[in-house]
Design an enzyme around this catalytic site. Sequence first.
Site, mmCIF file in Angstrom:
data_model
loop_
_atom_site.group_PDB
_atom_site.id
_atom_site.type_symbol
_atom_site.label_atom_id
_atom_site.label_comp_id
_atom_site.label_asym_id
_atom_site.label_seq_id
_atom_site.Cartn_x
_atom_site.Cartn_y
_atom_site.Cartn_z
ATOM 1 N N LYS A 34 0.941 -1.583 0.092
ATOM 2 C CA LYS A 34 0.406 -0.329 -0.036
ATOM 3 C C LYS A 34 0.723 1.177 0.365
ATOM 4 C CE LYS A 34 -2.054 -0.925 3.862
ATOM 5 N NZ LYS A 34 -1.267 -2.238 4.352
ATOM 6 N N ARG A 107 -9.028 1.787 8.947
ATOM 7 C CA ARG A 107 -9.388 0.669 9.511
ATOM 8 C C ARG A 107 -9.994 -0.526 10.684
ATOM 9 N NH1 ARG A 107 -2.938 0.697 9.164
ATOM 10 N NH2 ARG A 107 -1.846 -1.665 9.483
ATOM 11 N N ARG A 146 11.972 -7.384 5.801
ATOM 12 C CA ARG A 146 11.519 -6.202 5.313
ATOM 13 C C ARG A 146 12.072 -5.165 5.917
ATOM 14 N NH1 ARG A 146 5.676 -3.429 4.911
ATOM 15 N NH2 ARG A 146 5.690 -3.573 7.349
ATOM 16 N N ARG A 179 11.197 -2.075 11.655
ATOM 17 C CA ARG A 179 10.255 -1.601 12.703
ATOM 18 C C ARG A 179 10.200 -2.639 13.923
ATOM 19 N NH1 ARG A 179 5.629 -1.073 8.597
ATOM 20 N NH2 ARG A 179 4.589 -0.973 10.174
ATOM 21 N N ARG A 190 -1.317 -9.041 13.915
ATOM 22 C CA ARG A 190 -1.953 -8.024 13.030
ATOM 23 C C ARG A 190 -2.096 -8.756 12.014
ATOM 24 N NH1 ARG A 190 4.239 -6.104 10.953
ATOM 25 N NH2 ARG A 190 3.243 -4.142 9.553
#
Length: 240
Positions: A34, A107, A146, A179, A190
């Site tokens: 996104k 969300r 990531r 992160r 998540r």
Amino acid sequence: MPDWLPISALTANPDSVNPVNQRIVLLGPPASGKGTQAERLADCFFIPHVSTGALLRSECSRGTLLGQEADGWTSKGLLVPDELAVRIVTAWMKENGPRFIFDGFPRTVGQAEYLDSSLAELRTGLDLIVLLELPDEMICRRILERISCLKCGATFSTSLHGNQEGAPCPRCGALLVRRNDDTEEALDQRLEVYRDLTLPVVGYYEKTSPNLLHRIDAGEGSNAIFAKLSALVAYKKDEA
Ligand code: ADP
């Protein structure tokens, strides 16, 4: 509507593709791309974009009260309370006006209802909602590989791009980090939160705005996804 549009036609002269859809929501699980796509669309169509996650991370790294409050939720893979998410989006819209590409908002169904009613107050509404779909195995792989720049928001894959944690960001020079929620422990949480709280937002839009909602396979290459998204943004819904 064509499912492919030459990108050069769009970048050459954004006015030539007016009228474009200007109030856009990108939905999708973590690591569905996104953020990357929102940034590319924003550059191409000159529509301001915002990631609520990036806004929250910036508050955290600056150590603000709001950031400290948010960190308790985000580091565990939980959503911040609607009230807090709505507060930062309201402040952003006050500053930037009601043209946007939202990445990470709404969300929850509560946030979607808030967005609809605040746009209705401005006598407008959403133009386009796109769901980027990605299977769980791909989400896990992408997240665990990531690394991110918390300064400029760029993300890299340790396997695809070879950038490692602690190296300078190729874009802005700040340090690349993992992160605090890109961990195996936070990821399960998540994904659960995504299924329980965010997928119902798709159901909400299926009911309230079925003609605005489109689905794209986020497992395709970034350029192929961008071409599809650009076409959706460039064409008015009655041309679709
Ligand atoms: P990703 O899409 O990869 O999960 P984001 O950068 O969009 O990452 O969001 C990171 C975190 O910030 C989320 O897991 C959540 O804790 C918080 N967050 C972001 N947007 C919202 C929102 N609209 N409502 C509540 N929490 C949010």
